[in-house]
Design an enzyme around this catalytic site. Structure first.
Site, PDB file in Angstrom:
ATOM      1  N   HIS A   1      -7.002  -1.572  -5.919  1.00 32.91           N
ATOM      2  CA  HIS A   1      -5.792  -0.853  -5.543  1.00 32.91           C
ATOM      3  C   HIS A   1      -6.023   0.654  -5.589  1.00 32.91           C
ATOM      4  CE1 HIS A   1      -1.628   0.747  -6.561  1.00 32.91           C
ATOM      5  NE2 HIS A   1      -1.494   0.250  -5.346  1.00 32.91           N
TER       6      HIS A   1
ATOM      7  N   GLU B   1      -7.525   1.605  -2.375  1.00 33.01           N
ATOM      8  CA  GLU B   1      -6.546   1.613  -1.281  1.00 33.01           C
ATOM      9  C   GLU B   1      -5.919   2.996  -1.138  1.00 33.01           C
ATOM     10  OE1 GLU B   1      -2.025   0.631  -0.752  1.00 33.01           O
ATOM     11  OE2 GLU B   1      -3.082  -1.084  -1.625  1.00 33.01           O
ATOM     12  N   HIS B   2      -5.639   3.635  -2.259  1.00 33.30           N
ATOM     13  CA  HIS B   2      -5.073   4.978  -2.230  1.00 33.30           C
ATOM     14  C   HIS B   2      -6.125   6.016  -1.821  1.00 33.30           C
ATOM     15  CE1 HIS B   2      -1.063   4.604  -4.440  1.00 33.30           C
ATOM     16  NE2 HIS B   2      -1.523   3.368  -4.400  1.00 33.30           N
TER      17      HIS B   2
ATOM     18  N   GLU C   1       3.649   4.678  -9.669  1.00 33.28           N
ATOM     19  CA  GLU C   1       3.937   3.428  -8.957  1.00 33.28           C
ATOM     20  C   GLU C   1       4.107   2.270  -9.928  1.00 33.28           C
ATOM     21  OE1 GLU C   1       1.918   0.658  -5.409  1.00 33.28           O
ATOM     22  OE2 GLU C   1       0.913   2.486  -6.100  1.00 33.28           O
TER      23      GLU C   1
END
Length: 432
Positions: free
Chosen positions: A65, A68-69, A145
């Site tokens: 993840h 992904e950023h 997040e």
């Protein structure tokens, strides 16, 4: 039409919808699958890597993840602003999705802007800089997040339920990692994860809309030649992962997470079916009947007749070799015990007696309409190609999917319900 699309297979399939599905493997091992949709002026393209949170090493939880950023934060050729502006300038959308078994970077653009999308996405996936300063900025963004998700009791109950029914297994871990894991992640951890998985043989590119397959392949090959990847050597695609279903323990019983909320969140369920299980069509109909709409049994019994909850439904999550299912309701804390009793009662009823002919027909109509309407969007077709390549190893035409749905009987639905109930039940509650 059902056609195998294993590593050594390539061909063109003419679907009943008038579209053309084509698969090619480039010499470097990159796979390209397209669905040409006549008359469509847009295209959606996705770059898939078959790595998700379940594949992370113990010291790299959350790295998938994190990447992904970070892939949106710049390459040797483009800054983060350059990447964002490229899509904004043409009215397109770009985003990414990290799952438990795959990661996808995608964009939806006008057909004329597909060359730009291929160039930018290829650059992002193959040539990310992973700048230390940008990593620290994104660490803060991801922690925010995670904090946002922790403040949402519906998210919390889903995460904790997955941990409970996939006890100790990597599939039960949160996709984004924990705040502690993200805070401790080093650049070396993230970079090592990037180089381990982001390679030509792991990359699958799927596109659907107003396009030509050969043109997409040429665009991809050209973009790869200008990337940081070495694509000069011949290579074969990575093998499809094993679909042998695992027996993962379930922490049965009730687990409660205490939070100062006004409404309790409840999920009751257990181990389900893998994504390629032959009973998946019967399972879809089971959910349509049990908790798939306003006419479903849960909605009618929990909300309409008893007024116990505003929202209630059932769901499944299927992966390559495992899966789970759940029945959800949000209710006042004082009603939790009654709600759990009704959820279990309705689940047991699915296994105890055949569904009516009317319910089965209505469920088939619901799935038929949802499937066909969903395929009106290029993004849905792009996603279907990715699932076919990475999870199932075969492309199933819409007509074949509808035929499978239509062939399910009431006895099949009852049998699948009984199959679900052979395993232990788990209940997760978020409440004061």
């Amino acid at each position: 039409m059902r056609v195998s699309i294993g590593p050594d297979t390539a061909g063109v399939l003419n679907s009943d919808t008038g579209t053309t599905v084509t698969r090619s493997v480039l010499p470097c091992g990159v796979r390209v699958l397209t669905e040409q949709m006549p008359g469509v002026r847009s295209a959606t393209i996705g770059y898939w890597i078959a790595v998700g949170s379940r594949h992370e090493a113990d010291h790299q939880h959350g790295s998938t993840h994190f990447l992904e950023h970070l892939l949106f934060k710049g390459t040797a050729k483009r800054s983060a602003l350059d990447i964002a502006a490229a899509f904004d300038a043409v009215g397109g959308d770009s985003n990414a999705l990290t799952g438990k078994e795959s990661t996808c970077y995608y964009a939806r653009v006008l057909d004329a802007d597909l060359p730009m999308a291929v160039e930018v996405l290829t650059d992002m996936v193959t040539s990310a800089v992973i700048d230390p300063a940008e990593l620290e900025v994104e660490r803060g963004v991801i922690l925010e997040e995670l904090a946002m998700a922790e403040d949402d009791p519906a998210d919390v109950v889903q995460e904790r339920f997955a941990e409970q029914v996939l006890d100790g297994h990597p599939l039960g871990r949160p996709i984004g990692g924990t705040p502690e894991e993200i805070s401790a992640a080093t650049r070396d951890d993230v970079v090592d994860h990037y180089h381990r998985w982001y390679r030509p043989e792991e990359l699958v590119i799927t596109a659907a809309g107003g396009l030509e397959h050969d043109a997409v392949c040429r665009l991809v090959a050209q973009a790869l030649d200008g990337s940081r990847w070495d694509v000069s050597a011949a290579s074969s695609p990575a093998a499809l992962r094993s679909a042998r279903q695992q027996q993962i323990p379930v922490r049965s019983g009730v687990e409660q997470i205490s939070k100062p909320v006004e409404q309790a969140q409840v999920i009751l369920g257990g181990r389900g079916l893998a994504a390629s299980d032959p009973d998946r069509y019967a399972l879809s109909l089971l959910h349509a009947i049990l908790g798939g709409g306003m006419s479903s049994r849960l909605f009618q019994e929990v909300r309409e007749r008893r007024g116990l909850a505003y929202s209630t439904f059932s769901f499944s999550a299927g992966y390559t070799d495992a899966g789970y299912y759940g029945l959800y309701a949000g209710c006042l804390p004082s009603k939790v015990d009654k709600v759990i009793g009704v959820l279990e009662e309705q689940l047991q009823r699915m296994a105890a007696e055949p569904v009516s002919a009317e319910e089965l027909a209505r469920a088939k109509g619901q799935l038929r309409g949802g499937t066909v309407l969903g395929m009106e969007e290029t993004s849905s077709r792009m996603n279907r190609l990715g699932t076919a390549e990475l999870v199932r190893g075969e492309f199933v035409d819409i007509s074949e999917t509808l035929a499978e749905v239509d062939s399910v009987t009431a006895a099949d639905v009852q049998r699948v319900a009984s199959r679900l109930l052979t395993g232990p039940l788990a209940t997760t509650i978020v409440a004061p």
